[in-house]
Design a protein around this motif. Structure first.
Motif, PDB file in Angstrom:
ATOM      1  N   SER A 130      58.493  40.503  -0.131  1.00 44.17           N
ATOM      2  CA  SER A 130      59.206  40.517  -1.394  1.00 44.17           C
ATOM      3  C   SER A 130      58.226  40.897  -2.484  1.00 44.17           C
ATOM      4  CB  SER A 130      59.776  39.124  -1.667  1.00 44.17           C
ATOM      5  OG  SER A 130      60.329  39.082  -2.955  1.00 44.17           O
ATOM      6  N   LEU A 131      58.512  41.979  -3.195  1.00 47.55           N
ATOM      7  CA  LEU A 131      57.658  42.413  -4.285  1.00 47.55           C
ATOM      8  C   LEU A 131      58.247  41.849  -5.569  1.00 47.55           C
ATOM      9  CD1 LEU A 131      57.056  46.065  -3.114  1.00 47.55           C
ATOM     10  CD2 LEU A 131      55.703  44.032  -2.670  1.00 47.55           C
ATOM     11  N   GLY A 134      51.676  33.061   1.115  1.00 44.89           N
ATOM     12  CA  GLY A 134      52.317  32.963   2.417  1.00 44.89           C
ATOM     13  C   GLY A 134      53.344  31.857   2.484  1.00 44.89           C
ATOM     14  N   ALA A 135      54.288  31.987   3.400  1.00 42.78           N
ATOM     15  CA  ALA A 135      55.354  30.996   3.564  1.00 42.78           C
ATOM     16  C   ALA A 135      54.819  29.648   4.033  1.00 42.78           C
ATOM     17  CB  ALA A 135      56.398  31.519   4.553  1.00 42.78           C
ATOM     18  N   VAL A 136      53.721  29.653   4.801  1.00 44.33           N
ATOM     19  CA  VAL A 136      53.189  28.411   5.362  1.00 44.33           C
ATOM     20  C   VAL A 136      52.035  27.856   4.538  1.00 44.33           C
ATOM     21  CG1 VAL A 136      52.050  27.388   7.379  1.00 44.33           C
ATOM     22  CG2 VAL A 136      53.940  28.990   7.694  1.00 44.33           C
ATOM     23  N   GLY A 153      53.932  38.877   6.693  1.00 51.61           N
ATOM     24  CA  GLY A 153      54.766  39.510   5.683  1.00 51.61           C
ATOM     25  C   GLY A 153      54.286  39.260   4.272  1.00 51.61           C
ATOM     26  N   ALA A 154      53.261  38.421   4.114  1.00 55.67           N
ATOM     27  CA  ALA A 154      52.725  38.165   2.778  1.00 55.67           C
ATOM     28  C   ALA A 154      51.985  39.401   2.269  1.00 55.67           C
ATOM     29  CB  ALA A 154      51.774  36.966   2.809  1.00 55.67           C
ATOM     30  N   LEU A 194      49.351  44.219   3.935  1.00 56.68           N
ATOM     31  CA  LEU A 194      50.496  43.417   4.355  1.00 56.68           C
ATOM     32  C   LEU A 194      50.036  42.566   5.532  1.00 56.68           C
ATOM     33  CD1 LEU A 194      53.506  42.949   3.761  1.00 56.68           C
ATOM     34  CD2 LEU A 194      54.009  44.674   5.487  1.00 56.68           C
ATOM     35  N   LEU A 195      49.998  41.255   5.335  1.00 53.74           N
ATOM     36  CA  LEU A 195      49.503  40.322   6.350  1.00 53.74           C
ATOM     37  C   LEU A 195      50.420  40.311   7.569  1.00 53.74           C
ATOM     38  CD1 LEU A 195      47.232  38.076   6.564  1.00 53.74           C
ATOM     39  CD2 LEU A 195      49.102  36.493   6.157  1.00 53.74           C
TER      40      LEU A 195
END
Length: 130
Positions: A16-17, A41-43, A91-92, A104-105
């Motif tokens: 998401s940008l 990141g999400a985590v 995705g981060a 892009l991780l």
């Protein structure tokens, strides 16, 4: 894939940008060893790190087969004893100190270093313009 005559691996996760400038040419850059970067990141949330390699070659298991993953970015956590990324952070978007997107991780090492693909080839694969 080949990008500007160099073989590289692209793992296009969903990212998401969060601002309007991310599609502008000045909003992306190349990562270089020594660059300070951050990701959300999400985590692991927001973490900072230092690019230790911008041409790292890895081998990944996809669909039960080994695939080469050349020319990747490896990011070491800026704070010793902490992780830059964990499983689930894929995705981060990785940004440099100027806020430009550099990668892009898509992976993490056992030690918590992040593995990201360069953003310019990702834009090419997804037919995006920057």
């Amino acid at each position: 894939m080949s990008y500007e005559g160099v073989s590289c691996h692209v793992d296009c996760a969903v990212a998401s940008l969060d601002d309007e400038l991310t599609a502008a040419p000045e909003s992306i850059a190349l990562a270089s060893p020594g660059d300070r970067v951050t990701k959300h990141g999400a985590v692991t949330g927001i973490t900072s790190g230092i690019v230790i390699d911008a041409a790292y070659s890895e081998s990944v298991l996809l669909g039960g087969r080994q695939h080469d993953a050349p020319r990747q970015i490896v990011i070491r956590p800026a704070t010793p004893g902490r992780r830059f990324s964990s499983s689930g952070d894929s995705g981060a978007v990785v940004r440099n100190a100027r806020g430009q997107i550099v990668g892009l991780l898509w992976g993490t090492t056992a030690a918590g270093d992040g593995v990201a693909c360069h953003i310019a080839p990702v834009f090419r694969v997804l037919h995006l313009r920057a």
